[in-house]
Scaffold this active site. Structure first.
Site, short mmCIF file in Angstrom:
data_model
loop_
_atom_site.label_atom_id
_atom_site.label_comp_id
_atom_site.label_asym_id
_atom_site.label_seq_id
_atom_site.Cartn_x
_atom_site.Cartn_y
_atom_site.Cartn_z
N TYR A 65 0.83 -1.20 0.00
CA TYR A 65 0.00 0.00 0.00
C TYR A 65 0.87 1.25 0.00
CZ TYR A 65 -3.55 3.35 1.54
OH TYR A 65 -4.39 4.43 1.65
N LYS A 118 1.22 4.18 -2.93
CA LYS A 118 0.88 5.57 -2.62
C LYS A 118 2.09 6.49 -2.80
CE LYS A 118 -3.47 4.96 -1.74
NZ LYS A 118 -4.54 5.63 -2.49
N SER A 166 -12.35 2.86 7.33
CA SER A 166 -12.93 2.42 6.07
C SER A 166 -13.48 1.01 6.23
CB SER A 166 -11.88 2.48 4.95
OG SER A 166 -10.82 1.59 5.22
#
Length: 154
Positions: free
Chosen positions: A103, A107, A138
């Site tokens: 991740y 990013k 989330s």
């Protein structure tokens, strides 16, 4: 006269269809004034336990998808010499934390691309912004043991 927008679906991880969807959007609406890239997919796990296949899936959703869509819309903005492109990214695009390597890497890559794009688009009066929120709550599913697909946060 009322305006009824057309629903156009896009799977940002399906890189092969993004150009066609962008073309459909431009054919339908004529232009895109503001493009907000807000896709995200993440997984939590140790580097050695995350497959290369999953690394690539994360990179498609968080890096290749947004840049492919941006590149498809960009010529229209350049020809009109106006537009705004926004990347909703993550603080993890600036710092890395344990168990989020895929991740964070995706990013970081996205921030690098959009930082370069910002400098290139200045001459065309196209604004490029990057928003890097900190941690947010989330949707998340706890995976069954050995089921990495269920551990993906979308």
């Amino acid at each position: 006269q009322t305006y009824a927008p057309k629903l156009i679906l896009l799977d940002i991880t399906d890189i092969s269809c993004i150009r066609d969807v962008a073309k459909e959007i431009l054919n339908c609406y004529g232009c895109v004034d503001i493009l907000i890239n807000n896709s995200s997919m993440k997984v939590k796990g140790a580097v050695q336990s995350i497959s290369l296949e999953l690394d690539k899936k994360i990179m498609d959703a968080n890096y290749f998808g947004p840049i492919t869509l941006t590149k498809a819309i960009l010529p229209n903005m350049i020809s009109r010499r106006t537009g705004q492109i926004v990347l909703i990214n993550s603080i993890q695009g600036k710092i890395g934390i344990p168990f989020r390597a895929a991740y964070a890497a995706s990013k970081h890559a996205a921030v690098g691309f959009f930082d370069c794009l910002r400098a290139e688009m200045e001459e065309f009066d196209i604004s490029v912004s990057t928003v890097s929120p900190t941690f947010i709550c989330s949707y998340h599913r706890q995976p069954a043991a050995g089921n990495w697909e269920a551990s993906i946060w979308k």
